[in-house]
Design an enzyme around this catalytic site. Structure first.
Site, mmCIF file in Angstrom:
data_model
loop_
_atom_site.group_PDB
_atom_site.id
_atom_site.type_symbol
_atom_site.label_atom_id
_atom_site.label_comp_id
_atom_site.label_asym_id
_atom_site.label_seq_id
_atom_site.Cartn_x
_atom_site.Cartn_y
_atom_site.Cartn_z
ATOM 1 N N GLU A 1 -5.296 4.150 1.362
ATOM 2 C CA GLU A 1 -4.136 3.250 1.326
ATOM 3 C C GLU A 1 -3.363 3.335 2.644
ATOM 4 O OE1 GLU A 1 -3.899 1.093 -0.864
ATOM 5 O OE2 GLU A 1 -4.723 1.848 -2.750
ATOM 6 N N ASP B 1 0.826 -1.208 0.000
ATOM 7 C CA ASP B 1 0.000 0.000 0.000
ATOM 8 C C ASP B 1 0.861 1.259 0.000
ATOM 9 O OD1 ASP B 1 -2.718 -1.078 0.028
ATOM 10 O OD2 ASP B 1 -2.183 -1.897 1.967
ATOM 11 N N HIS C 1 -10.612 0.960 -6.603
ATOM 12 C CA HIS C 1 -9.411 1.599 -7.156
ATOM 13 C C HIS C 1 -9.075 1.037 -8.534
ATOM 14 C CE1 HIS C 1 -8.038 2.331 -2.713
ATOM 15 N NE2 HIS C 1 -9.075 3.072 -3.067
ATOM 16 N N HIS D 1 -5.256 1.124 4.976
ATOM 17 C CA HIS D 1 -4.968 -0.284 4.671
ATOM 18 C C HIS D 1 -3.620 -0.690 5.260
ATOM 19 C CE1 HIS D 1 -7.615 -0.018 0.781
ATOM 20 N NE2 HIS D 1 -8.297 0.198 1.891
ATOM 21 N N TYR E 1 -2.935 -3.622 8.106
ATOM 22 C CA TYR E 1 -2.055 -4.786 7.963
ATOM 23 C C TYR E 1 -0.945 -4.768 9.008
ATOM 24 C CZ TYR E 1 -4.349 -5.912 3.552
ATOM 25 O OH TYR E 1 -5.279 -6.260 2.599
ATOM 26 N N GLU F 1 -3.183 -3.572 -8.253
ATOM 27 C CA GLU F 1 -4.341 -3.618 -7.359
ATOM 28 C C GLU F 1 -5.372 -4.661 -7.779
ATOM 29 O OE1 GLU F 1 -5.040 0.360 -5.253
ATOM 30 O OE2 GLU F 1 -4.752 0.960 -7.340
ATOM 31 N N GLU G 1 -10.017 -1.871 -2.892
ATOM 32 C CA GLU G 1 -9.085 -2.086 -4.004
ATOM 33 C C GLU G 1 -9.836 -2.392 -5.301
ATOM 34 O OE1 GLU G 1 -6.255 -1.151 -3.777
ATOM 35 O OE2 GLU G 1 -5.622 -1.348 -1.692
#
Length: 325
Positions: free
Chosen positions: A105, A74, A205, A108, A112, A168, A202
């Site tokens: 992003e 990301d 995107h 994201h 994670y 993506e 995603e």
């Protein structure tokens, strides 16, 4: 590339103001993105660690690699947006989308990183995973492929648009499917819920990249588009069937290859090309959560995360006292 040939790349002072909206389809995508905003605090991870302890070593190893790749990827997508796309595109509707995508992003990447921080107790192992681009060859290969497109000085915006649609839409697709596979077992609710939210984002995107591609008057040749997609497919196949094979979590590697081909074909169609692989979707559980970002996660909304009134029109918000009682 002569940007004067492309209206969306042609310098204009209009980029500094939002209205009047000229590109309705691009603006609609921006509003969809805003309506789908979420934060990591909305994901409950309280039950995940007990499930984590139930996983086999192979399953843990697989998830670690997937999260390590995602945590870094990301940031790479954001570097491309900040350094290239946002400054190149001159229409305010798209710049609104890219600006909001950068924020998502970041969320994201935070998600994670938080998952790694939750599951991995050893500080050295955490640091190893947080620096996967340096430490893991399989992650490094995917990162280097994306970075070469950011750094390229002789590839057009259209070609780089295709490359990041592949990042993506293809580089993420197999990993998303693998986590949805884990969801079938009723494990790791925080991981799988965040996977729903992120895969939905995603998908949007990737769809946005395809819309921007359609606005190009001089897009890359179909053969160039196909070559970029094929290259991404081969890297992703290697990642999920050789480097960290999905058989570690009980998935069939050949079916995963087929799924990646299926996703690639769909992306090729969106980019105005013919199918190359002609592969069918082998995973029925991905039928309603595939990377389309259209009806599956936006109109149907499995997670029901959409900000109130963001997608409504002004006429929907009129206050009236003429209702019959």
């Amino acid at each position: 590339m002569n940007t004067s040939c492309e209206p969306i790349l042609k310098p204009t002072l209009n980029k500094y103001v939002v209205f009047p909206i000229v590109y309705e389809d691009i603006w609609k995508m921006y509003k969809k993105a805003v309506a789908s905003f979420w934060t990591v605090e909305e994901v409950d991870l309280s039950k995940d660690f007990s499930d984590w302890l139930k996983l086999s070593d192979n399953e843990k190893n697989f998830i670690k690699h997937i999260l390590a790749f995602f945590a870094a990827s990301d940031g790479i997508v954001n570097e491309n947006l900040a350094e290239r796309f946002y400054s190149e595109v001159q229409i305010s509707e798209a710049r609104c989308f890219y600006g909001f995508q950068i924020a998502m992003e970041n969320i994201h990447s935070e998600m994670y990183s938080l998952l790694i921080d939750t599951y991995i107790l050893d500080s050295k192992e955490k640091n190893y995973l947080f620096n996967a681009i340096e430490n893991m060859n399989c992650v490094k290969q995917k990162a280097n492929w994306a970075k070469k497109w950011i750094e390229s000085k002789n590839r057009t915006y259209g070609e780089r648009l295709v490359a990041f649609a592949a990042v993506e839409g293809i580089f993420f697709s197999g990993s998303f499917a693998a986590i949805f596979w884990i969801k079938k077992r009723g494990l790791m609710p925080g991981l799988t819920f965040s996977n729903e939210l992120i895969s939905r984002d995603e998908g949007l995107h990737c769809d946005f990249a395809c819309i921007m591609f359609k606005h190009l008057l001089n897009p890359p040749l179909n053969s160039v588009v196909r070559d970029i997609i094929i290259e991404a497919v081969n890297i992703e196949k290697n990642f999920l069937t050789e480097a960290i094979p999905v058989k570690l979590i009980g998935m069939n590697c050949d079916l995963m290859k087929q799924y990646i081909e299926f996703v690639a074909d769909r992306l090729l169609l969106e980019l105005g090309c013919d199918k190359y692989y002609c592969s069918k979707n082998p995973f029925d559980f991905m039928e309603n959560i595939s990377l389309e970002g259209k009806t599956n996660f936006f109109e149907k909304r499995v997670s029901e995360y959409q900000k109130m009134s963001v997608m409504s029109n002004k006429k929907d918000n009129v206050f009236s006292l003429d209702i019959d009682f």
